[in-house]
Design a protein around this motif. Sequence first.
Motif, PDB file in Angstrom:
ATOM      1  N   LEU A  61       0.830  -1.203   0.000  1.00  0.00           N
ATOM      2  CA  LEU A  61       0.000   0.000   0.000  1.00  0.00           C
ATOM      3  C   LEU A  61       0.867   1.257   0.000  1.00  0.00           C
ATOM      4  N   ASP A  62       1.964   1.227   0.733  1.00  0.00           N
ATOM      5  CA  ASP A  62       2.883   2.374   0.735  1.00  0.00           C
ATOM      6  C   ASP A  62       3.461   2.613  -0.651  1.00  0.00           C
ATOM      7  N   ARG A 117       0.863   4.274  -2.741  1.00  0.00           N
ATOM      8  CA  ARG A 117       0.715   5.691  -2.381  1.00  0.00           C
ATOM      9  C   ARG A 117       1.838   6.534  -2.986  1.00  0.00           C
ATOM     10  N   ALA A 118       2.987   5.920  -3.192  1.00  0.00           N
ATOM     11  CA  ALA A 118       4.142   6.657  -3.718  1.00  0.00           C
ATOM     12  C   ALA A 118       4.089   6.851  -5.229  1.00  0.00           C
ATOM     13  N   ARG A 119       3.151   6.229  -5.912  1.00  0.00           N
ATOM     14  CA  ARG A 119       3.031   6.399  -7.364  1.00  0.00           C
ATOM     15  C   ARG A 119       2.580   7.817  -7.695  1.00  0.00           C
ATOM     16  N   ALA A 133       0.630  11.061  -8.592  1.00  0.00           N
ATOM     17  CA  ALA A 133      -0.767  11.364  -8.275  1.00  0.00           C
ATOM     18  C   ALA A 133      -1.664  11.369  -9.504  1.00  0.00           C
ATOM     19  N   SER A 160      -1.135   2.232 -11.726  1.00  0.00           N
ATOM     20  CA  SER A 160      -0.383   2.097 -10.478  1.00  0.00           C
ATOM     21  C   SER A 160      -0.374   0.647 -10.001  1.00  0.00           C
ATOM     22  N   GLN A 187      -8.371  -1.483   3.189  1.00  0.00           N
ATOM     23  CA  GLN A 187      -7.314  -0.480   3.075  1.00  0.00           C
ATOM     24  C   GLN A 187      -7.063  -0.114   1.611  1.00  0.00           C
ATOM     25  N   GLU A 200      -9.868   2.155   0.384  1.00  0.00           N
ATOM     26  CA  GLU A 200      -9.694   3.517   0.888  1.00  0.00           C
ATOM     27  C   GLU A 200      -8.599   4.246   0.127  1.00  0.00           C
ATOM     28  N   LEU A 201      -7.524   3.545  -0.207  1.00  0.00           N
ATOM     29  CA  LEU A 201      -6.448   4.156  -0.975  1.00  0.00           C
ATOM     30  C   LEU A 201      -6.932   4.557  -2.366  1.00  0.00           C
ATOM     31  N   GLY A 208      -9.138   7.554  -2.204  1.00  0.00           N
ATOM     32  CA  GLY A 208      -8.386   8.782  -2.002  1.00  0.00           C
ATOM     33  C   GLY A 208      -7.749   9.302  -3.282  1.00  0.00           C
ATOM     34  N   ARG A 209      -7.336   8.379  -4.143  1.00  0.00           N
ATOM     35  CA  ARG A 209      -6.687   8.780  -5.397  1.00  0.00           C
ATOM     36  C   ARG A 209      -7.704   9.176  -6.469  1.00  0.00           C
TER      37      ARG A 209
END
Length: 204
Positions: free
Chosen positions: A74-75, A78-80, A82, A89, A135, A138-139, A142-143
């Motif tokens: 997941l981290d 998130r680093a991909r 935006a 991703s 999770q 939710e990620l 958010g994107r």
Amino acid sequence: MTSQLGLRERKKLETRAAMSHAAWKLMIEHGLEAATPDAIAEAANVSPRTFRNYFASREEAILDGLVQRGATVLDALRARPADESPWESLAQVLPSFAAGFVGQRGDIAILMRAVADNPAMRAQHLVTFELVHRQLAELIAGRTSTDAERDLAPRLLAAAVSAVLRTAVEIWATGESDTALPDLVREGLTQVRAGLPIHTAATT
């Protein structure tokens, strides 16, 4: 004070990881029945009380490593960038992380048998995948400026990705395919993204 709290938290994470590793190793090397809370505590050089403070069951301890490795995936997502699409991703991250997330083929085969044979293990396995699924939803929400509680799209995409990972791991772990796990994950994502182009066999 901040540095002391940071050290305390790191020690707690290390203790939790040591117990999870011990639980996993006991199951892999000696079978699920050998992975009792007391045996896990002894193998991790902690007290049975410490084990109970961290985990509600041996099943949770055994599968906690998968939860923690899932967090690193997941981290990475998130680093991909935006402005990158969620599909892109996922395609960039999941295949390369798959082997590290899952572990050794033989170990996963043992886990799958334990899940199939033991109701408590099966229930905890479902809880683990539900946590990762939530999770991920939710990620994605958010994107994509959506709501994981109310909108279908992030939850459906997370469910589809979870299905790809679970199916790829099952095929790979049981030896039903000689294809490497990252390639199975990549192929699964491609097929789902294309709408599962399964054609009816031609009749004569």
